[in-house]
Scaffold this motif. Structure first.
Motif, mmCIF file in Angstrom:
data_model
loop_
_atom_site.group_PDB
_atom_site.id
_atom_site.type_symbol
_atom_site.label_atom_id
_atom_site.label_comp_id
_atom_site.label_asym_id
_atom_site.label_seq_id
_atom_site.Cartn_x
_atom_site.Cartn_y
_atom_site.Cartn_z
ATOM 1 N N GLN A 48 0.831 -1.206 0.000
ATOM 2 C CA GLN A 48 0.000 0.000 0.000
ATOM 3 C C GLN A 48 0.870 1.262 0.000
ATOM 4 O O GLN A 48 0.481 2.294 -0.557
ATOM 5 C CB GLN A 48 -0.923 0.010 1.219
ATOM 6 C CG GLN A 48 -2.050 -1.000 1.169
ATOM 7 C CD GLN A 48 -3.149 -0.615 0.186
ATOM 8 O OE1 GLN A 48 -3.203 0.508 -0.312
ATOM 9 N NE2 GLN A 48 -4.047 -1.551 -0.082
ATOM 10 N N ARG A 146 -4.046 10.058 5.029
ATOM 11 C CA ARG A 146 -4.454 8.660 4.890
ATOM 12 C C ARG A 146 -4.351 7.908 6.213
ATOM 13 O O ARG A 146 -3.398 8.088 6.973
ATOM 14 C CB ARG A 146 -3.580 7.989 3.834
ATOM 15 C CG ARG A 146 -3.977 6.581 3.483
ATOM 16 C CD ARG A 146 -3.415 6.113 2.151
ATOM 17 N NE ARG A 146 -2.057 6.549 1.891
ATOM 18 C CZ ARG A 146 -1.201 5.907 1.100
ATOM 19 N NH1 ARG A 146 -1.596 4.803 0.479
ATOM 20 N NH2 ARG A 146 0.007 6.360 0.900
ATOM 21 N N ARG A 177 -16.455 -1.207 7.968
ATOM 22 C CA ARG A 177 -16.625 -0.059 7.074
ATOM 23 C C ARG A 177 -17.499 1.012 7.726
ATOM 24 O O ARG A 177 -17.190 2.206 7.667
ATOM 25 C CB ARG A 177 -17.236 -0.517 5.749
ATOM 26 C CG ARG A 177 -17.401 0.603 4.719
ATOM 27 C CD ARG A 177 -18.143 0.107 3.487
ATOM 28 N NE ARG A 177 -17.429 -0.958 2.823
ATOM 29 C CZ ARG A 177 -16.455 -0.763 1.943
ATOM 30 N NH1 ARG A 177 -16.089 0.485 1.626
ATOM 31 N NH2 ARG A 177 -15.866 -1.792 1.368
ATOM 32 N N THR A 181 -16.381 4.809 8.767
ATOM 33 C CA THR A 181 -17.163 5.893 8.171
ATOM 34 C C THR A 181 -17.788 6.772 9.251
ATOM 35 O O THR A 181 -17.752 8.011 9.160
ATOM 36 C CB THR A 181 -18.261 5.312 7.262
ATOM 37 O OG1 THR A 181 -17.657 4.531 6.222
ATOM 38 C CG2 THR A 181 -19.086 6.422 6.635
ATOM 39 N N TYR A 185 -14.152 9.200 8.365
ATOM 40 C CA TYR A 185 -13.219 8.932 7.267
ATOM 41 C C TYR A 185 -13.974 8.409 6.045
ATOM 42 O O TYR A 185 -15.086 7.897 6.158
ATOM 43 C CB TYR A 185 -12.181 7.882 7.678
ATOM 44 C CG TYR A 185 -11.385 8.207 8.918
ATOM 45 C CD1 TYR A 185 -10.129 8.799 8.833
ATOM 46 C CD2 TYR A 185 -11.888 7.912 10.183
ATOM 47 C CE1 TYR A 185 -9.391 9.087 9.981
ATOM 48 C CE2 TYR A 185 -11.159 8.191 11.326
ATOM 49 C CZ TYR A 185 -9.911 8.782 11.224
ATOM 50 O OH TYR A 185 -9.200 9.067 12.358
ATOM 51 N N THR A 186 -13.341 8.515 4.909
ATOM 52 C CA THR A 186 -13.855 7.911 3.682
ATOM 53 C C THR A 186 -13.065 6.643 3.404
ATOM 54 O O THR A 186 -11.850 6.701 3.183
ATOM 55 C CB THR A 186 -13.729 8.873 2.493
ATOM 56 O OG1 THR A 186 -14.477 10.063 2.767
ATOM 57 C CG2 THR A 186 -14.246 8.226 1.216
ATOM 58 N N VAL A 187 -13.721 5.504 3.429
ATOM 59 C CA VAL A 187 -13.040 4.230 3.204
ATOM 60 C C VAL A 187 -12.725 4.069 1.722
ATOM 61 O O VAL A 187 -13.597 4.220 0.859
ATOM 62 C CB VAL A 187 -13.906 3.051 3.691
ATOM 63 C CG1 VAL A 187 -13.258 1.720 3.332
ATOM 64 C CG2 VAL A 187 -14.131 3.156 5.194
ATOM 65 N N GLU A 188 -11.470 3.754 1.424
ATOM 66 C CA GLU A 188 -11.059 3.508 0.039
ATOM 67 C C GLU A 188 -11.002 2.021 -0.282
ATOM 68 O O GLU A 188 -11.517 1.588 -1.307
ATOM 69 C CB GLU A 188 -9.695 4.158 -0.212
ATOM 70 C CG GLU A 188 -9.726 5.685 -0.127
ATOM 71 C CD GLU A 188 -8.420 6.329 -0.530
ATOM 72 O OE1 GLU A 188 -7.376 5.625 -0.543
ATOM 73 O OE2 GLU A 188 -8.435 7.534 -0.840
ATOM 74 N N THR A 189 -10.372 1.244 0.577
ATOM 75 C CA THR A 189 -10.286 -0.202 0.351
ATOM 76 C C THR A 189 -10.340 -0.933 1.690
ATOM 77 O O THR A 189 -9.920 -0.405 2.725
ATOM 78 C CB THR A 189 -8.980 -0.611 -0.368
ATOM 79 O OG1 THR A 189 -7.856 -0.294 0.460
ATOM 80 C CG2 THR A 189 -8.844 0.092 -1.714
ATOM 81 N N VAL A 275 -7.831 1.000 4.272
ATOM 82 C CA VAL A 275 -7.209 2.259 3.844
ATOM 83 C C VAL A 275 -8.340 3.278 3.720
ATOM 84 O O VAL A 275 -9.341 3.033 3.047
ATOM 85 C CB VAL A 275 -6.470 2.129 2.514
ATOM 86 C CG1 VAL A 275 -5.858 3.469 2.084
ATOM 87 C CG2 VAL A 275 -5.389 1.059 2.602
ATOM 88 N N ALA A 276 -8.189 4.407 4.427
ATOM 89 C CA ALA A 276 -9.227 5.433 4.429
ATOM 90 C C ALA A 276 -8.583 6.813 4.373
ATOM 91 O O ALA A 276 -7.375 6.953 4.563
ATOM 92 C CB ALA A 276 -10.104 5.303 5.677
ATOM 93 N N ARG A 277 -9.412 7.825 4.131
ATOM 94 C CA ARG A 277 -8.941 9.208 4.036
ATOM 95 C C ARG A 277 -9.697 10.090 5.013
ATOM 96 O O ARG A 277 -10.897 9.922 5.255
ATOM 97 C CB ARG A 277 -9.161 9.756 2.628
ATOM 98 C CG ARG A 277 -8.336 9.105 1.551
ATOM 99 C CD ARG A 277 -6.977 9.713 1.416
ATOM 100 N NE ARG A 277 -6.210 9.074 0.336
ATOM 101 C CZ ARG A 277 -4.951 9.387 0.041
ATOM 102 N NH1 ARG A 277 -4.337 10.347 0.726
ATOM 103 N NH2 ARG A 277 -4.328 8.764 -0.944
#
Length: 279
Positions: A48, A146, A177, A181, A185-189, A275-277
């Protein structure tokens, strides 16, 4: 060529920590070595981060900070926090004077808004208020920073090793998830890693730690003590370090790390990597 080299100087009565060519930092004489599940997670985290330029990174619940020390050696500005004195003492043996990590027991409010990357491995399953904790961490990230975290998967796989480690839950993918959330955060994977080796090793650990739990009960250890010890105690795995660190087993571990890749989108593994933002 030797498979391991000294990592940093140590006190005269303590053998130096080593950096294994394939496994990274280890301290077998101090009862911490990288376990198979750790190595399978490490493989995914490093992939990652393979395209990530060195930046400021914070590891929450860093334990021995083995992976953090590898990032520090790559030029990352590395910070780690852990409440357990035993874990921080072990982490300090992995601290290289040429690539120092900042290690302490608590987050410093002065750090808020300064990190590009935040990591937290095998932490949120210990927390009664996992969402609240992740929400409290978020201000330490820069906007768009991240978050990479891991946690055990599947409540149906609850076993004695979870009790020994002081876990309060395991997660399913949708539950995890939603928790990340809800923390903002915004979950990417989300990957489900570890299949098949970690699944097999988990059964073995469950049997071993069933006996450890019996001994811990005799010693009147509470859940907080077990939690603090869980990140830095690899006494069981350390018994087999001589074999596990040999080249034939190293090659097998590399094969297992590759074998897990086709199954990351399934539910066959025993751990999740998120992985989240931050907003």
């Amino acid at each position: 060529m030797s498979e391991a080299s000294p990592l940093s100087p140590s006190a005269p009565d303590v053998p130096p920590a080593i950096r294994h060519r394939h496994y990274g930092p280890a301290a077998p004489a101090l009862n911490w070595v990288p376990a198979p599940r750790y190595l399978m997670r490490r493989d995914r985290v490093m992939r990652q981060l393979s395209a990530t330029a060195p930046c400021r990174v914070l590891d929450i619940g860093c334990g021995p900070a083995a992976l953090l020390s590898e990032l520090s050696a790559r030029g990352f500005d590395a910070y780690g926090v852990d409440r357990a004195e035993q874990a921080l003492a072990l982490a300090d043996t992995f601290n290289d004077a040429h690539h120092p990590m900042t290690l302490q027991a608590e987050l410093d409010p002065a750090w808020k808004g300064s990190f590009d990357l935040m990591m937290s491995f095998e932490v949120i399953e210990h927390l009664e208020d996992d969402i609240g904790a992740m929400r409290d961490w978020r201000p330490y990230l820069k906007p768009g920073g991240r978050l990479i975290l891991s946690t055990p998967a599947h409540p149906k796989r609850w076993n004695a090793a979870d009790v020994w480690a002081g876990h309060v839950r395991r997660y399913e993918r949708d539950q995890l998830r939603q928790a990340v959330t809800d923390a903002g955060y915004t979950v990417e994977t989300i990957e489900c890693y570890g299949f098949p080796l970690a699944n097999v090793m988990e059964r073995w650990r469950a049997r071993v730690y069933g006996k450890v739990l019996t001994d811990a009960a005799k010693a009147n250890k509470n859940a907080d003590t077990l939690t603090d010890e869980s990140g830095s105690d690899r006494s069981v795995e350390s018994r087999f370090w001589g074999v596990f660190s040999s080249l034939p087993i190293v090659m097998m571990m590399r094969l297992f790390c590759q074998m897990q890749r086709p199954f990351l989108s399934t539910e066959l593994g025993n751990g999740y990597l998120v992985v989240a933002r931050a907003p």
